[in-house]
Design a protein around this motif. Structure first.
Motif, PDB file in Angstrom:
ATOM      1  N   ILE A 114      -0.214   1.909  -1.870  1.00 28.50           N
ATOM      2  CA  ILE A 114       1.073   1.775  -2.306  1.00 28.50           C
ATOM      3  C   ILE A 114       1.731   0.366  -2.420  1.00 28.50           C
ATOM      4  O   ILE A 114       1.014  -0.494  -1.569  1.00 28.50           O
ATOM      5  CB  ILE A 114       2.078   2.596  -1.281  1.00 28.50           C
ATOM      6  CG1 ILE A 114       2.198   1.977   0.004  1.00 28.50           C
ATOM      7  CG2 ILE A 114       1.909   3.918  -1.271  1.00 28.50           C
ATOM      8  CD1 ILE A 114       3.853   2.292   0.792  1.00 28.50           C
ATOM      9  N   GLN A 115       2.749   0.071  -3.314  1.00 24.38           N
ATOM     10  CA  GLN A 115       3.117  -1.447  -3.352  1.00 24.38           C
ATOM     11  C   GLN A 115       4.622  -1.510  -3.004  1.00 24.38           C
ATOM     12  O   GLN A 115       5.307  -0.297  -3.184  1.00 24.38           O
ATOM     13  CB  GLN A 115       2.996  -1.874  -4.716  1.00 24.38           C
ATOM     14  CG  GLN A 115       1.468  -1.929  -5.240  1.00 24.38           C
ATOM     15  CD  GLN A 115       1.389  -2.582  -6.706  1.00 24.38           C
ATOM     16  OE1 GLN A 115       2.123  -2.590  -7.207  1.00 24.38           O
ATOM     17  NE2 GLN A 115       0.212  -3.397  -6.581  1.00 24.38           N
ATOM     18  N   ILE A 116       5.019  -2.433  -2.016  1.00 26.63           N
ATOM     19  CA  ILE A 116       6.255  -2.434  -1.599  1.00 26.63           C
ATOM     20  C   ILE A 116       6.936  -3.894  -1.971  1.00 26.63           C
ATOM     21  O   ILE A 116       5.918  -4.899  -1.727  1.00 26.63           O
ATOM     22  CB  ILE A 116       6.600  -2.092  -0.193  1.00 26.63           C
ATOM     23  CG1 ILE A 116       5.700  -2.952   0.679  1.00 26.63           C
ATOM     24  CG2 ILE A 116       6.111  -0.598   0.018  1.00 26.63           C
ATOM     25  CD1 ILE A 116       5.805  -2.769   2.211  1.00 26.63           C
ATOM     26  N   GLY A 117       8.109  -3.890  -2.265  1.00 28.31           N
ATOM     27  CA  GLY A 117       8.608  -5.057  -2.619  1.00 28.31           C
ATOM     28  C   GLY A 117       9.846  -5.779  -1.655  1.00 28.31           C
ATOM     29  O   GLY A 117      10.332  -6.746  -1.721  1.00 28.31           O
ATOM     30  N   GLU A 118      10.022  -4.819  -0.650  1.00 26.75           N
ATOM     31  CA  GLU A 118      11.383  -5.043   0.010  1.00 26.75           C
ATOM     32  C   GLU A 118      11.296  -4.229   1.265  1.00 26.75           C
ATOM     33  O   GLU A 118      10.793  -3.267   1.157  1.00 26.75           O
ATOM     34  CB  GLU A 118      12.580  -5.167  -0.762  1.00 26.75           C
ATOM     35  CG  GLU A 118      13.021  -3.826  -1.334  1.00 26.75           C
ATOM     36  CD  GLU A 118      13.995  -3.788  -2.588  1.00 26.75           C
ATOM     37  OE1 GLU A 118      14.552  -4.962  -2.679  1.00 26.75           O
ATOM     38  OE2 GLU A 118      13.704  -2.883  -3.382  1.00 26.75           O
ATOM     39  N   PRO A 119      12.051  -4.604   2.382  1.00 24.68           N
ATOM     40  CA  PRO A 119      12.081  -3.387   3.398  1.00 24.68           C
ATOM     41  C   PRO A 119      13.137  -2.261   3.121  1.00 24.68           C
ATOM     42  O   PRO A 119      13.782  -2.510   2.047  1.00 24.68           O
ATOM     43  CB  PRO A 119      12.852  -4.324   4.448  1.00 24.68           C
ATOM     44  CG  PRO A 119      13.508  -5.358   3.745  1.00 24.68           C
ATOM     45  CD  PRO A 119      12.735  -5.721   2.430  1.00 24.68           C
ATOM     46  N   CYS A 120      12.474  -1.354   3.877  1.00 22.11           N
ATOM     47  CA  CYS A 120      13.734  -0.201   3.655  1.00 22.11           C
ATOM     48  C   CYS A 120      13.900   0.537   4.966  1.00 22.11           C
ATOM     49  O   CYS A 120      13.050   0.154   5.915  1.00 22.11           O
ATOM     50  CB  CYS A 120      12.800   0.834   2.832  1.00 22.11           C
ATOM     51  SG  CYS A 120      11.445   1.159   3.371  1.00 22.11           S
ATOM     52  N   GLU A 121      14.874   1.346   5.273  1.00 20.71           N
ATOM     53  CA  GLU A 121      15.388   2.058   6.366  1.00 20.71           C
ATOM     54  C   GLU A 121      14.021   2.950   6.879  1.00 20.71           C
ATOM     55  O   GLU A 121      13.558   2.872   7.807  1.00 20.71           O
ATOM     56  CB  GLU A 121      16.607   2.880   6.088  1.00 20.71           C
ATOM     57  CG  GLU A 121      16.869   3.513   7.452  1.00 20.71           C
ATOM     58  CD  GLU A 121      18.459   4.069   7.402  1.00 20.71           C
ATOM     59  OE1 GLU A 121      18.718   5.051   8.180  1.00 20.71           O
ATOM     60  OE2 GLU A 121      19.079   3.798   6.232  1.00 20.71           O
ATOM     61  N   HIS A 122      13.637   3.929   5.799  1.00 23.08           N
ATOM     62  CA  HIS A 122      12.472   4.821   6.062  1.00 23.08           C
ATOM     63  C   HIS A 122      11.833   4.769   4.918  1.00 23.08           C
ATOM     64  O   HIS A 122      12.346   4.832   3.694  1.00 23.08           O
ATOM     65  CB  HIS A 122      13.323   6.389   6.431  1.00 23.08           C
ATOM     66  CG  HIS A 122      12.385   7.340   7.087  1.00 23.08           C
ATOM     67  ND1 HIS A 122      12.314   7.691   8.289  1.00 23.08           N
ATOM     68  CD2 HIS A 122      11.562   8.212   6.148  1.00 23.08           C
ATOM     69  CE1 HIS A 122      11.095   8.537   8.524  1.00 23.08           C
ATOM     70  NE2 HIS A 122      10.683   8.806   7.373  1.00 23.08           N
ATOM     71  N   VAL A 139       6.069  -1.233   8.582  1.00 23.61           N
ATOM     72  CA  VAL A 139       5.276  -1.462   7.421  1.00 23.61           C
ATOM     73  C   VAL A 139       5.720  -2.858   6.538  1.00 23.61           C
ATOM     74  O   VAL A 139       4.783  -3.583   6.289  1.00 23.61           O
ATOM     75  CB  VAL A 139       5.406  -0.305   6.375  1.00 23.61           C
ATOM     76  CG1 VAL A 139       4.615  -0.463   4.928  1.00 23.61           C
ATOM     77  CG2 VAL A 139       5.046   0.894   6.935  1.00 23.61           C
ATOM     78  N   TRP A 140       7.113  -3.015   6.595  1.00 23.59           N
ATOM     79  CA  TRP A 140       7.426  -4.360   6.206  1.00 23.59           C
ATOM     80  C   TRP A 140       7.092  -5.498   6.774  1.00 23.59           C
ATOM     81  O   TRP A 140       6.443  -6.439   6.451  1.00 23.59           O
ATOM     82  CB  TRP A 140       8.823  -4.408   5.698  1.00 23.59           C
ATOM     83  CG  TRP A 140       9.452  -5.843   5.351  1.00 23.59           C
ATOM     84  CD1 TRP A 140      10.162  -6.720   6.005  1.00 23.59           C
ATOM     85  CD2 TRP A 140       9.321  -6.118   3.795  1.00 23.59           C
ATOM     86  NE1 TRP A 140      10.238  -7.784   5.323  1.00 23.59           N
ATOM     87  CE2 TRP A 140       9.895  -7.290   3.756  1.00 23.59           C
ATOM     88  CE3 TRP A 140       8.543  -5.738   2.770  1.00 23.59           C
ATOM     89  CZ2 TRP A 140       9.732  -8.102   2.822  1.00 23.59           C
ATOM     90  CZ3 TRP A 140       8.650  -6.142   1.819  1.00 23.59           C
ATOM     91  CH2 TRP A 140       9.285  -7.597   1.613  1.00 23.59           C
ATOM     92  N   ASP A 141       7.093  -5.292   8.213  1.00 25.66           N
ATOM     93  CA  ASP A 141       6.555  -6.491   9.040  1.00 25.66           C
ATOM     94  C   ASP A 141       5.150  -6.858   8.941  1.00 25.66           C
ATOM     95  O   ASP A 141       4.705  -7.857   9.341  1.00 25.66           O
ATOM     96  CB  ASP A 141       6.941  -6.038  10.568  1.00 25.66           C
ATOM     97  CG  ASP A 141       8.165  -6.168  11.064  1.00 25.66           C
ATOM     98  OD1 ASP A 141       9.063  -6.888  10.251  1.00 25.66           O
ATOM     99  OD2 ASP A 141       8.608  -5.611  11.962  1.00 25.66           O
ATOM    100  N   ARG A 142       4.199  -5.660   8.676  1.00 26.07           N
ATOM    101  CA  ARG A 142       2.874  -5.985   8.594  1.00 26.07           C
ATOM    102  C   ARG A 142       2.640  -6.843   7.256  1.00 26.07           C
ATOM    103  O   ARG A 142       1.323  -7.469   7.226  1.00 26.07           O
ATOM    104  CB  ARG A 142       2.334  -4.540   8.216  1.00 26.07           C
ATOM    105  CG  ARG A 142       0.826  -4.670   8.154  1.00 26.07           C
ATOM    106  CD  ARG A 142       0.145  -3.368   8.548  1.00 26.07           C
ATOM    107  NE  ARG A 142      -1.125  -3.270   8.315  1.00 26.07           N
ATOM    108  CZ  ARG A 142      -2.094  -3.368   9.574  1.00 26.07           C
ATOM    109  NH1 ARG A 142      -1.483  -3.141  10.807  1.00 26.07           N
ATOM    110  NH2 ARG A 142      -3.479  -3.596   9.560  1.00 26.07           N
TER     111      ARG A 142
END
Length: 148
Positions: A77-85, A108-111
């Motif tokens: 997957i690709q993420i661009g910002e932190p999220c709550e869940h 996940v964001w911390d990784r």
């Protein structure tokens, strides 16, 4: 939900047919389409309420919890910002999804947050990594699936 599943199966049959006629081109559903399919399937399976289109960090909510849905057909997957869940799903050609992560977004964001930002502005997280991280998610941290 049967109609949605049937239409997704038909979509893949159509793209396979196009590939047979034009083998030099790819006709894979991607991007916004896969993301939207994942969101409606997550809404159904987890009993989520969609947020208005265009929300940046989150797609749905359940009670007071904000949730980002990430869906792929591939291996990451690709993420661009932190999220709550975060709920990370893999879309299968039969119109179903497999869950690879369902838990707090922070781990996940911390990784990825300290890595060099790719040119597209999105960090890639493999399904294998997410699956391994899922082992550390407590049952009470997950969004319970309400539909099979």
């Amino acid at each position: 939900m049967k109609d949605t599943k049937k239409l997704i199966e038909e979509l893949y049959k159509i793209t396979n047919g196009l590939k047979e006629i034009h083998p030099h081109r790819n006709f894979t559903p991607d991007g916004i389409l896969v993301g939207s399919i994942g969101e409606v399937l997550a809404e159904y399976h987890y009993g989520l309420t969609p947020l208005p289109p265009g929300e940046k960090q989150h797609d749905c909510r359940k009670g007071n919890k904000l949730i980002q849905i990430k869906t792929t057909q591939n291996k990451a997957i690709q993420i661009g910002e932190p999220c709550e869940h975060l709920i990370a799903l893999k879309l299968l050609r039969d119109g179903t999804v497999t869950e690879f992560y369902n838990g707090p977004g922070k781990p996940v964001w911390d990784r990825v947050k300290d890595k060099n930002l790719p040119k597209n502005g999105l960090y890639s997280v493999s399904l294998g990594v997410l699956s391994a991280m899922m082992d550390n998610v407590q049952e009470n941290e997950k969004i319970e699936r309400v539909e099979p």
